[in-house]
Design a protein around this motif. Structure first.
Motif, PDB file in Angstrom:
ATOM      1  N   ALA A 101      17.153   4.621  30.942  1.00 29.12           N
ATOM      2  CA  ALA A 101      17.737   5.959  30.886  1.00 29.12           C
ATOM      3  C   ALA A 101      16.824   7.001  31.508  1.00 29.12           C
ATOM      4  O   ALA A 101      17.291   8.036  31.999  1.00 29.12           O
ATOM      5  CB  ALA A 101      18.039   6.333  29.432  1.00 29.12           C
ATOM      6  N   SER A 102      15.513   6.744  31.513  1.00 30.02           N
ATOM      7  CA  SER A 102      14.540   7.702  32.035  1.00 30.02           C
ATOM      8  C   SER A 102      14.270   7.543  33.524  1.00 30.02           C
ATOM      9  O   SER A 102      13.668   8.421  34.142  1.00 30.02           O
ATOM     10  CB  SER A 102      13.208   7.561  31.286  1.00 30.02           C
ATOM     11  OG  SER A 102      13.378   7.717  29.904  1.00 30.02           O
ATOM     12  N   THR A 103      14.689   6.418  34.108  1.00 30.63           N
ATOM     13  CA  THR A 103      14.352   6.160  35.511  1.00 30.63           C
ATOM     14  C   THR A 103      15.564   5.933  36.402  1.00 30.63           C
ATOM     15  O   THR A 103      15.437   5.966  37.629  1.00 30.63           O
ATOM     16  CB  THR A 103      13.428   4.931  35.624  1.00 30.63           C
ATOM     17  OG1 THR A 103      14.049   3.810  34.971  1.00 30.63           O
ATOM     18  CG2 THR A 103      12.075   5.207  34.984  1.00 30.63           C
ATOM     19  N   CYS A 104      16.745   5.696  35.801  1.00 29.34           N
ATOM     20  CA  CYS A 104      17.947   5.480  36.604  1.00 29.34           C
ATOM     21  C   CYS A 104      18.782   6.761  36.620  1.00 29.34           C
ATOM     22  O   CYS A 104      19.272   7.197  35.575  1.00 29.34           O
ATOM     23  CB  CYS A 104      18.768   4.321  36.036  1.00 29.34           C
ATOM     24  SG  CYS A 104      20.227   3.925  37.034  1.00 29.34           S
ATOM     25  N   GLY A 105      18.938   7.359  37.778  1.00 27.04           N
ATOM     26  CA  GLY A 105      19.697   8.593  37.901  1.00 27.04           C
ATOM     27  C   GLY A 105      21.118   8.330  38.365  1.00 27.04           C
ATOM     28  O   GLY A 105      21.477   7.207  38.750  1.00 27.04           O
ATOM     29  N   ASN A 217      33.510  11.533  32.438  1.00 26.82           N
ATOM     30  CA  ASN A 217      32.551  10.902  31.525  1.00 26.82           C
ATOM     31  C   ASN A 217      31.785  11.938  30.707  1.00 26.82           C
ATOM     32  O   ASN A 217      31.570  11.776  29.503  1.00 26.82           O
ATOM     33  CB  ASN A 217      31.561  10.041  32.316  1.00 26.82           C
ATOM     34  CG  ASN A 217      32.136   8.700  32.702  1.00 26.82           C
ATOM     35  OD1 ASN A 217      32.948   8.134  31.977  1.00 26.82           O
ATOM     36  ND2 ASN A 217      31.741   8.186  33.845  1.00 26.82           N
ATOM     37  N   ALA A 218      31.313  12.987  31.389  1.00 32.43           N
ATOM     38  CA  ALA A 218      30.529  14.013  30.701  1.00 32.43           C
ATOM     39  C   ALA A 218      31.351  14.679  29.602  1.00 32.43           C
ATOM     40  O   ALA A 218      30.870  14.881  28.473  1.00 32.43           O
ATOM     41  CB  ALA A 218      30.046  15.059  31.712  1.00 32.43           C
ATOM     42  N   ALA A 219      32.612  15.026  29.914  1.00 35.27           N
ATOM     43  CA  ALA A 219      33.479  15.657  28.909  1.00 35.27           C
ATOM     44  C   ALA A 219      33.759  14.709  27.759  1.00 35.27           C
ATOM     45  O   ALA A 219      33.785  15.117  26.594  1.00 35.27           O
ATOM     46  CB  ALA A 219      34.780  16.109  29.562  1.00 35.27           C
ATOM     47  N   ALA A 274      22.006   8.279  34.514  1.00 33.88           N
ATOM     48  CA  ALA A 274      23.250   7.613  34.890  1.00 33.88           C
ATOM     49  C   ALA A 274      24.046   7.166  33.676  1.00 33.88           C
ATOM     50  O   ALA A 274      23.479   6.726  32.675  1.00 33.88           O
ATOM     51  CB  ALA A 274      22.937   6.397  35.770  1.00 33.88           C
ATOM     52  N   VAL A 275      25.375   7.278  33.787  1.00 32.41           N
ATOM     53  CA  VAL A 275      26.254   6.758  32.740  1.00 32.41           C
ATOM     54  C   VAL A 275      26.074   5.248  32.609  1.00 32.41           C
ATOM     55  O   VAL A 275      26.308   4.662  31.547  1.00 32.41           O
ATOM     56  CB  VAL A 275      27.717   7.116  33.048  1.00 32.41           C
ATOM     57  CG1 VAL A 275      28.666   6.510  32.028  1.00 32.41           C
ATOM     58  CG2 VAL A 275      27.895   8.630  33.090  1.00 32.41           C
ATOM     59  N   VAL A 295      21.963  10.731  27.941  1.00 32.57           N
ATOM     60  CA  VAL A 295      22.904  10.919  29.044  1.00 32.57           C
ATOM     61  C   VAL A 295      23.750  12.173  28.845  1.00 32.57           C
ATOM     62  O   VAL A 295      23.949  12.963  29.777  1.00 32.57           O
ATOM     63  CB  VAL A 295      23.805   9.680  29.205  1.00 32.57           C
ATOM     64  CG1 VAL A 295      24.899   9.936  30.245  1.00 32.57           C
ATOM     65  CG2 VAL A 295      22.973   8.469  29.597  1.00 32.57           C
ATOM     66  N   ALA A 296      24.255  12.386  27.628  1.00 35.15           N
ATOM     67  CA  ALA A 296      25.118  13.541  27.368  1.00 35.15           C
ATOM     68  C   ALA A 296      24.379  14.854  27.606  1.00 35.15           C
ATOM     69  O   ALA A 296      24.861  15.742  28.315  1.00 35.15           O
ATOM     70  CB  ALA A 296      25.639  13.481  25.936  1.00 35.15           C
ATOM     71  N   ILE A 297      23.192  14.981  27.007  1.00 37.32           N
ATOM     72  CA  ILE A 297      22.411  16.213  27.172  1.00 37.32           C
ATOM     73  C   ILE A 297      21.834  16.287  28.582  1.00 37.32           C
ATOM     74  O   ILE A 297      21.800  17.346  29.213  1.00 37.32           O
ATOM     75  CB  ILE A 297      21.297  16.279  26.118  1.00 37.32           C
ATOM     76  CG1 ILE A 297      21.912  16.298  24.713  1.00 37.32           C
ATOM     77  CG2 ILE A 297      20.423  17.519  26.317  1.00 37.32           C
ATOM     78  CD1 ILE A 297      20.906  16.146  23.599  1.00 37.32           C
ATOM     79  N   GLY A 298      21.388  15.132  29.089  1.00 39.81           N
ATOM     80  CA  GLY A 298      20.782  15.104  30.420  1.00 39.81           C
ATOM     81  C   GLY A 298      21.748  15.450  31.534  1.00 39.81           C
ATOM     82  O   GLY A 298      21.344  16.024  32.550  1.00 39.81           O
ATOM     83  N   THR A 299      23.024  15.116  31.361  1.00 38.39           N
ATOM     84  CA  THR A 299      24.012  15.456  32.391  1.00 38.39           C
ATOM     85  C   THR A 299      24.141  16.970  32.526  1.00 38.39           C
ATOM     86  O   THR A 299      24.140  17.516  33.642  1.00 38.39           O
ATOM     87  CB  THR A 299      25.381  14.833  32.062  1.00 38.39           C
ATOM     88  OG1 THR A 299      25.262  13.406  32.055  1.00 38.39           O
ATOM     89  CG2 THR A 299      26.426  15.248  33.086  1.00 38.39           C
TER      90      THR A 299
END
Length: 316
Positions: A101-105, A217-219, A274-275, A295-299
């Protein structure tokens, strides 16, 4: 400023349309999963092939870009792994999900449409996609399937885990498509005009559909309140959105002295998580809540930092 607006309006427009359809309940999580599969399995391999086939690859820049990225990836992965174990108290397998989660964008749905719209960015960006699609996925898969208990002491078991992780990563459709495009570029392969038309037509679906799915996805993540563990997001997002791109850009500049390669390296590593991180965590059942929160906050945060970065870089 005009070029920046021309880039951002279609970009965020497609994302907002995707998010709006989820809010209005026109599409749901299952629709998102199916469209994501289309983008990942069909559209993006065509896009990767076409972008690479039409690009000229500078061997010296290629080596410096790859070296800077891989070295930075190793440093960040090690730091995140140690901190996840010590501060968050995660197991080795759970820490593998944190590293991913920290390295895949979000290179597939978000990054490629941006890189394709900026002159000279597509080729170096896709080179990094190749390395992420192989190295990052292999590291994450190996860690999330790491032998536990008595099996952990067996060297053969560890080697088997690593080998299987590498094989899974290189069979990715996007990696295959982009690799074939790189080969086509190197041998100067030019398909007949009707075939070129077909390849271009398929490749053009990747950007709009990918951005639409990103918004959907984000929503869905926010509406479902799948924000997970906020402590994990607070620890990992600075690495994903600030430290990783900063270290990578510095190393790529050191190795190449090329402003385009440096700009692309910063864009690539600074993309929102990335999702696919949630998908992989769910497949291996490792720290799913924490990854969903990242992912949710990071997006949301990543779209803001990405806009700030493009505002600063593109005018130059």
């Amino acid at each position: 400023m005009g070029s920046l607006v021309s880039l951002l309006v279609p970009l965020f427009g497609a994302i907002l349309v995707g998010a709006g359809t989820r809010v209005l309940k026109l599409f749901d999580a299952e629709d998102s999963r199916r469209m994501s599969r289309f983008v990942f399995m069909i559209a993006m391999p065509f896009a990767g092939f076409e972008f690479m086939r039409q690009s000229q690859v500078d061997g010296e820049i290629f080596v410096g870009l790859a070296a800077g990225y891989v070295l930075s990836l190793a440093l960040i992965s090690f730091a995140v792994f140690i901190l996840s174990r010590s501060i968050l108290g995660l197991t080795i397998r759970e820490a593998g999900a944190a590293v991913f989660a920290s390295t895949c964008g979000n290179a597939i749905f978000l990054g490629i449409p941006i890189a394709a719209a900026v002159d000279g960015w597509a080729s170096p960006f896709l080179i990094l996609v190749l390395f992420e699609g192989t190295v990052v996925f292999a590291i994450a898969s190996a860690l999330m399937t790491w032998p536990e208990g008595e099996a952990a002491s067996g060297e053969a078991s560890v080697l088997t885990t690593v080998r299987q992780a590498v094989l899974r990563s290189i069979r990715s459709p996007i990696v295959v498509g982009t690799s074939l495009g790189l080969i086509a570029s190197l041998v100067r392969f030019e398909p007949p005009a009707p075939v070129q038309g077909f390849l271009g037509f398929m490749a053009q679906t990747a950007g709009p559909v990918g951005l639409f799915v990103l918004g959907l996805n984000a929503a869905d993540l926010l509406l479902s309140r799948k924000v997970g563990e906020l402590k994990g997001a607070a620890l990992l997002l600075p690495f994903k959105l600030v430290i990783f791109p900063g270290v990578t850009a510095g190393l790529v500049w050191l190795f190449t002295g090329d402003p385009t390669a440096t700009s692309v390296a910063a864009l690539f590593t600074g993309l929102p998580p990335a999702v696919a991180s949630i998908v992989l965590a769910s497949v291996y059942r490792q720290w799913i809540g924490g990854v969903s929160g990242v992912v949710a906050i990071g997006t949301s945060l990543g779209l803001l930092t990405l806009t700030a970065y493009l505002t600063f870089v593109l005018p130059g």
